[in-house]
Write a protein that holds these residues in place. Structure first.
Motif, PDB file in Angstrom:
ATOM      1  N   ASN A 112      58.226  58.929  56.864  1.00  0.00           N
ATOM      2  CA  ASN A 112      58.574  57.330  56.660  1.00  0.00           C
ATOM      3  C   ASN A 112      57.278  56.850  55.863  1.00  0.00           C
ATOM      4  O   ASN A 112      57.001  55.577  56.348  1.00  0.00           O
ATOM      5  N   SER A 113      56.829  57.410  54.869  1.00  0.00           N
ATOM      6  CA  SER A 113      55.870  56.733  54.272  1.00  0.00           C
ATOM      7  C   SER A 113      56.079  56.833  52.751  1.00  0.00           C
ATOM      8  O   SER A 113      56.959  57.727  52.355  1.00  0.00           O
ATOM      9  N   HIS A 114      55.651  55.999  51.695  1.00  0.00           N
ATOM     10  CA  HIS A 114      56.089  56.052  50.360  1.00  0.00           C
ATOM     11  C   HIS A 114      55.232  57.062  49.781  1.00  0.00           C
ATOM     12  O   HIS A 114      54.073  56.925  49.983  1.00  0.00           O
ATOM     13  N   LEU A 115      55.703  58.010  49.039  1.00  0.00           N
ATOM     14  CA  LEU A 115      55.114  58.985  48.792  1.00  0.00           C
ATOM     15  C   LEU A 115      55.278  59.328  47.151  1.00  0.00           C
ATOM     16  O   LEU A 115      56.607  59.112  46.823  1.00  0.00           O
ATOM     17  N   VAL A 116      54.351  59.595  46.449  1.00  0.00           N
ATOM     18  CA  VAL A 116      54.688  60.073  45.013  1.00  0.00           C
ATOM     19  C   VAL A 116      53.708  61.337  44.712  1.00  0.00           C
ATOM     20  O   VAL A 116      52.895  61.321  44.986  1.00  0.00           O
ATOM     21  N   LEU A 117      54.472  62.401  44.111  1.00  0.00           N
ATOM     22  CA  LEU A 117      53.717  63.648  43.858  1.00  0.00           C
ATOM     23  C   LEU A 117      53.617  63.749  42.289  1.00  0.00           C
ATOM     24  O   LEU A 117      54.741  63.222  41.692  1.00  0.00           O
ATOM     25  N   SER A 118      52.587  64.181  41.942  1.00  0.00           N
ATOM     26  CA  SER A 118      52.359  64.418  40.672  1.00  0.00           C
ATOM     27  C   SER A 118      51.089  65.512  40.343  1.00  0.00           C
ATOM     28  O   SER A 118      50.579  66.081  41.452  1.00  0.00           O
ATOM     29  N   TYR A 119      50.936  65.575  39.151  1.00  0.00           N
ATOM     30  CA  TYR A 119      49.674  66.795  38.916  1.00  0.00           C
ATOM     31  C   TYR A 119      48.704  66.023  38.186  1.00  0.00           C
ATOM     32  O   TYR A 119      48.977  65.205  37.200  1.00  0.00           O
ATOM     33  N   ASP A 120      47.478  66.261  38.512  1.00  0.00           N
ATOM     34  CA  ASP A 120      46.316  65.756  37.605  1.00  0.00           C
ATOM     35  C   ASP A 120      46.232  66.052  36.049  1.00  0.00           C
ATOM     36  O   ASP A 120      46.666  67.246  35.877  1.00  0.00           O
ATOM     37  N   PRO A 121      46.413  65.184  35.038  1.00  0.00           N
ATOM     38  CA  PRO A 121      46.517  65.392  33.847  1.00  0.00           C
ATOM     39  C   PRO A 121      45.467  66.266  33.246  1.00  0.00           C
ATOM     40  O   PRO A 121      45.502  67.008  32.093  1.00  0.00           O
ATOM     41  N   ILE A 122      44.081  66.451  33.793  1.00  0.00           N
ATOM     42  CA  ILE A 122      43.162  66.983  33.410  1.00  0.00           C
ATOM     43  C   ILE A 122      43.149  68.407  33.990  1.00  0.00           C
ATOM     44  O   ILE A 122      42.894  69.435  33.428  1.00  0.00           O
ATOM     45  N   THR A 123      43.116  68.218  35.188  1.00  0.00           N
ATOM     46  CA  THR A 123      42.830  69.716  35.851  1.00  0.00           C
ATOM     47  C   THR A 123      44.154  70.530  36.106  1.00  0.00           C
ATOM     48  O   THR A 123      43.908  71.666  36.474  1.00  0.00           O
ATOM     49  N   GLY A 124      45.287  69.752  36.347  1.00  0.00           N
ATOM     50  CA  GLY A 124      46.507  70.299  36.525  1.00  0.00           C
ATOM     51  C   GLY A 124      46.825  70.607  38.226  1.00  0.00           C
ATOM     52  O   GLY A 124      48.043  71.232  38.672  1.00  0.00           O
ATOM     53  N   ALA A 125      45.785  70.107  38.997  1.00  0.00           N
ATOM     54  CA  ALA A 125      45.849  70.231  40.372  1.00  0.00           C
ATOM     55  C   ALA A 125      46.920  69.262  40.880  1.00  0.00           C
ATOM     56  O   ALA A 125      47.131  67.999  40.385  1.00  0.00           O
ATOM     57  N   PRO A 126      47.704  69.689  41.936  1.00  0.00           N
ATOM     58  CA  PRO A 126      48.524  68.764  42.603  1.00  0.00           C
ATOM     59  C   PRO A 126      47.858  67.639  43.192  1.00  0.00           C
ATOM     60  O   PRO A 126      46.905  67.748  43.849  1.00  0.00           O
ATOM     61  N   GLN A 127      48.660  66.537  43.098  1.00  0.00           N
ATOM     62  CA  GLN A 127      47.781  65.128  43.566  1.00  0.00           C
ATOM     63  C   GLN A 127      49.080  64.318  44.453  1.00  0.00           C
ATOM     64  O   GLN A 127      50.321  64.321  43.983  1.00  0.00           O
ATOM     65  N   THR A 128      48.416  63.369  45.246  1.00  0.00           N
ATOM     66  CA  THR A 128      49.690  62.526  45.842  1.00  0.00           C
ATOM     67  C   THR A 128      49.206  60.942  45.748  1.00  0.00           C
ATOM     68  O   THR A 128      48.009  60.943  45.632  1.00  0.00           O
ATOM     69  N   SER A 129      49.996  60.119  46.049  1.00  0.00           N
ATOM     70  CA  SER A 129      49.771  58.965  46.348  1.00  0.00           C
ATOM     71  C   SER A 129      50.601  58.460  47.570  1.00  0.00           C
ATOM     72  O   SER A 129      51.914  58.558  47.647  1.00  0.00           O
ATOM     73  N   ILE A 130      50.099  58.171  48.487  1.00  0.00           N
ATOM     74  CA  ILE A 130      50.868  57.767  49.785  1.00  0.00           C
ATOM     75  C   ILE A 130      50.454  56.571  50.257  1.00  0.00           C
ATOM     76  O   ILE A 130      49.301  56.198  50.232  1.00  0.00           O
ATOM     77  N   THR A 131      51.483  55.679  50.637  1.00  0.00           N
ATOM     78  CA  THR A 131      51.429  54.217  51.399  1.00  0.00           C
ATOM     79  C   THR A 131      51.967  54.379  52.643  1.00  0.00           C
ATOM     80  O   THR A 131      53.139  54.848  52.876  1.00  0.00           O
ATOM     81  N   VAL A 132      51.025  54.259  53.636  1.00  0.00           N
ATOM     82  CA  VAL A 132      51.575  54.217  55.074  1.00  0.00           C
ATOM     83  C   VAL A 132      52.062  52.914  55.524  1.00  0.00           C
ATOM     84  O   VAL A 132      51.325  51.967  55.504  1.00  0.00           O
ATOM     85  N   GLN A 133      53.059  52.803  56.249  1.00  0.00           N
ATOM     86  CA  GLN A 133      53.634  51.414  56.618  1.00  0.00           C
ATOM     87  C   GLN A 133      52.987  51.236  57.994  1.00  0.00           C
ATOM     88  O   GLN A 133      52.793  52.102  58.934  1.00  0.00           O
ATOM     89  N   PRO A 134      52.785  50.025  58.267  1.00  0.00           N
ATOM     90  CA  PRO A 134      52.076  49.448  59.334  1.00  0.00           C
ATOM     91  C   PRO A 134      52.932  50.147  60.817  1.00  0.00           C
ATOM     92  O   PRO A 134      51.863  50.331  61.664  1.00  0.00           O
ATOM     93  N   SER A 135      53.992  50.283  60.984  1.00  0.00           N
ATOM     94  CA  SER A 135      54.740  50.725  62.028  1.00  0.00           C
ATOM     95  C   SER A 135      54.506  52.125  62.240  1.00  0.00           C
ATOM     96  O   SER A 135      54.940  52.744  63.333  1.00  0.00           O
ATOM     97  N   GLN A 136      54.102  52.952  61.346  1.00  0.00           N
ATOM     98  CA  GLN A 136      53.993  54.262  61.296  1.00  0.00           C
ATOM     99  C   GLN A 136      52.520  54.752  61.337  1.00  0.00           C
ATOM    100  O   GLN A 136      52.485  55.676  61.147  1.00  0.00           O
ATOM    101  N   THR A 137      51.681  54.027  61.666  1.00  0.00           N
ATOM    102  CA  THR A 137      50.117  54.028  61.566  1.00  0.00           C
ATOM    103  C   THR A 137      49.847  55.231  62.600  1.00  0.00           C
ATOM    104  O   THR A 137      49.186  56.186  62.169  1.00  0.00           O
ATOM    105  N   GLU A 138      50.216  55.056  63.707  1.00  0.00           N
ATOM    106  CA  GLU A 138      49.768  56.270  64.597  1.00  0.00           C
ATOM    107  C   GLU A 138      50.546  57.511  64.455  1.00  0.00           C
ATOM    108  O   GLU A 138      49.867  58.498  64.716  1.00  0.00           O
ATOM    109  N   SER A 139      51.781  57.398  64.172  1.00  0.00           N
ATOM    110  CA  SER A 139      52.574  58.783  63.839  1.00  0.00           C
ATOM    111  C   SER A 139      51.675  59.435  62.449  1.00  0.00           C
ATOM    112  O   SER A 139      51.987  60.735  62.522  1.00  0.00           O
ATOM    113  N   THR A 140      51.225  58.358  61.609  1.00  0.00           N
ATOM    114  CA  THR A 140      50.646  58.944  60.573  1.00  0.00           C
ATOM    115  C   THR A 140      49.399  59.866  60.720  1.00  0.00           C
ATOM    116  O   THR A 140      48.985  60.877  60.398  1.00  0.00           O
ATOM    117  N   LEU A 141      48.644  59.335  61.854  1.00  0.00           N
ATOM    118  CA  LEU A 141      47.272  59.780  62.235  1.00  0.00           C
ATOM    119  C   LEU A 141      47.589  61.183  62.840  1.00  0.00           C
ATOM    120  O   LEU A 141      47.041  62.236  62.860  1.00  0.00           O
TER     121      LEU A 141
END
Length: 374
Positions: A112-141
């Motif tokens: 239940n978090s906002h997720l974007v998956l991508s590759y680092d344009p320089i290294t090619g390593a996988p990377q993420t952008s995650i936004t945790v919703q306040p209602s999901q804080t403890e479950s995220t931890l």
């Protein structure tokens, strides 16, 4: 390995070549972590905690390519949700070798978090952008710590400015984090902080969840003889001669405080003076203070009259053991005990003043010099 344009780094960590001493501290930290003991590292800001942590992590990674180290600064966090966001962004996905595995890990552990998956344009390593919703804080931890426990790797995590969790509005934050950390047998933690009184209470008070859960280290000054050798050897590259009495003048002026000494050495190297004098040092310090004077004046003008008077008085004394001592109060025409105590607590809260074993000091040593000119 990158080579520094100036060997006296002001920010960040590059390599052991540009890191001065801390051999005993590094060995103690590594020994504790490798033997399953977490560590609390305390010192005033700018004494070199971050550099030491990254130096330790460099040595750990050089010794074992299979381990993973994370440095996480939580100074900007305001609540538990901020903490969960920072933790998940630094850790989730970083132990996976592909975007597919990363996606599965995040789907399994972080829901239940906002997720974007991508590759680092320089290294090619996988990377993420995650936004945790306040209602999901403890479950995220829950998910972050389950991800760490299931990764099959030895992990080392440094959480810097850890005392910040005292400011969170949520009750029971310490107990919640302690309950997760104590069961992560493959994860080893460094908790570092610059507000020593808060850190000491968190880890030394029997009433607190983290009581006796770590080894505790208070970072002191680098020994002057070690620092002088380091400085002299690097300055040779700039064909600058740093005499011991000149270095001692720098060291004593800033009482061994690493960041300020590095600032001066950085400029000596920049100017490439063939024969550095105490007069040169005074000129460099004056230039630095002058460049910051507008900022200092803005901070000073936001203070109450009593706060400003006490701050200036502390600057003139360098260190004040007792803020309500009769001699100190009379000398600077300060108010009564209650007003002075309230003012100095406000200055500590604003991080303009801190208290060590000797007493109250101005936090910024360059600001201290500026205050003495008022």
């Amino acid at each position: 390995m990158s080579e520094a344009l100036n060997p006296f780094l002001i920010n960040g960590y590059l390599s052991p070549e540009y890191f001065c001493d801390r051999e005993k501290e590094s060995a103690s930290i590594i020994s504790a972590l490798e033997n399953g003991r977490n560590l609390t590292l305390m010192s005033p800001r700018r004494m070199g905690k971050t550099g030491l942590i990254k130096h330790v992590f460099h040595q750990l990674e050089q010794g074992d390519k299979g381990i993973v180290c994370f440095y996480i600064d939580i100074y900007s966090t305001k609540n538990l949700n901020d903490f969960a966001n920072v933790l998940s962004k630094h850790i989730i996905g970083k132990l996976d070798s592909s975007l597919t595995k990363m996606g599965k890990s995040i789907t399994q552990f972080i829901k239940n978090s906002h997720l974007v998956l991508s590759y680092d344009p320089i290294t090619g390593a996988p990377q993420t952008s995650i936004t945790v919703q306040p209602s999901q804080t403890e479950s995220t931890l829950d998910g972050v710590f389950e991800y760490l426990k299931s990764c099959g790797k030895e992990c080392y995590i440094a959480i810097d400015e850890f005392q910040q969790i005292n400011e969170y509005p949520e009750k029971g934050t310490e107990a919640l984090l302690r309950s997760h950390i104590q069961f992560c047998n493959n994860v080893h933690f460094i908790f570092s902080g610059s507000k020593q009184h808060l850190m000491a209470d968190m880890f030394s008070s029997p009433k607190r969840p983290f009581y006796s859960s770590t080894d505790i280290m208070t970072l002191k000054e680098i020994a002057p003889e070690k620092y002088y050798t380091f400085a002299k050897n690097h300055l040779k590259k700039a064909k600058a001669d740093l005499k011991r009495e000149v270095f001692d003048y720098i060291y004593n002026t800033f009482e061994g405080h690493t960041w300020y000494i590095q600032n001066i050495l950085n400029r000596i190297y920049e100017y490439k003076h063939p024969d550095v004098s105490i007069e040169d040092i005074n000129t460099i310090v004056a230039q630095i203070v002058d460049s910051k004077s507008d900022t200092y004046e803005s901070w000073y003008n936001l203070l109450t009259l009593n706060q400003a008077a006490i701050l200036k008085a502390i600057a003139h004394e360098s260190v004040v053991a007792e803020i309500n001592a009769n001699e100190f109060v009379r000398k600077y025409g300060l108010k009564g005990a209650s007003s002075n105590s309230t003012a100095v607590l406000a200055l500590v809260d604003k991080e303009l003043v801190y208290k060590d074993s000797k007493g109250y000091r101005v936090y910024d040593r360059f600001m201290e010099i500026w205050l003495r000119s008022l």
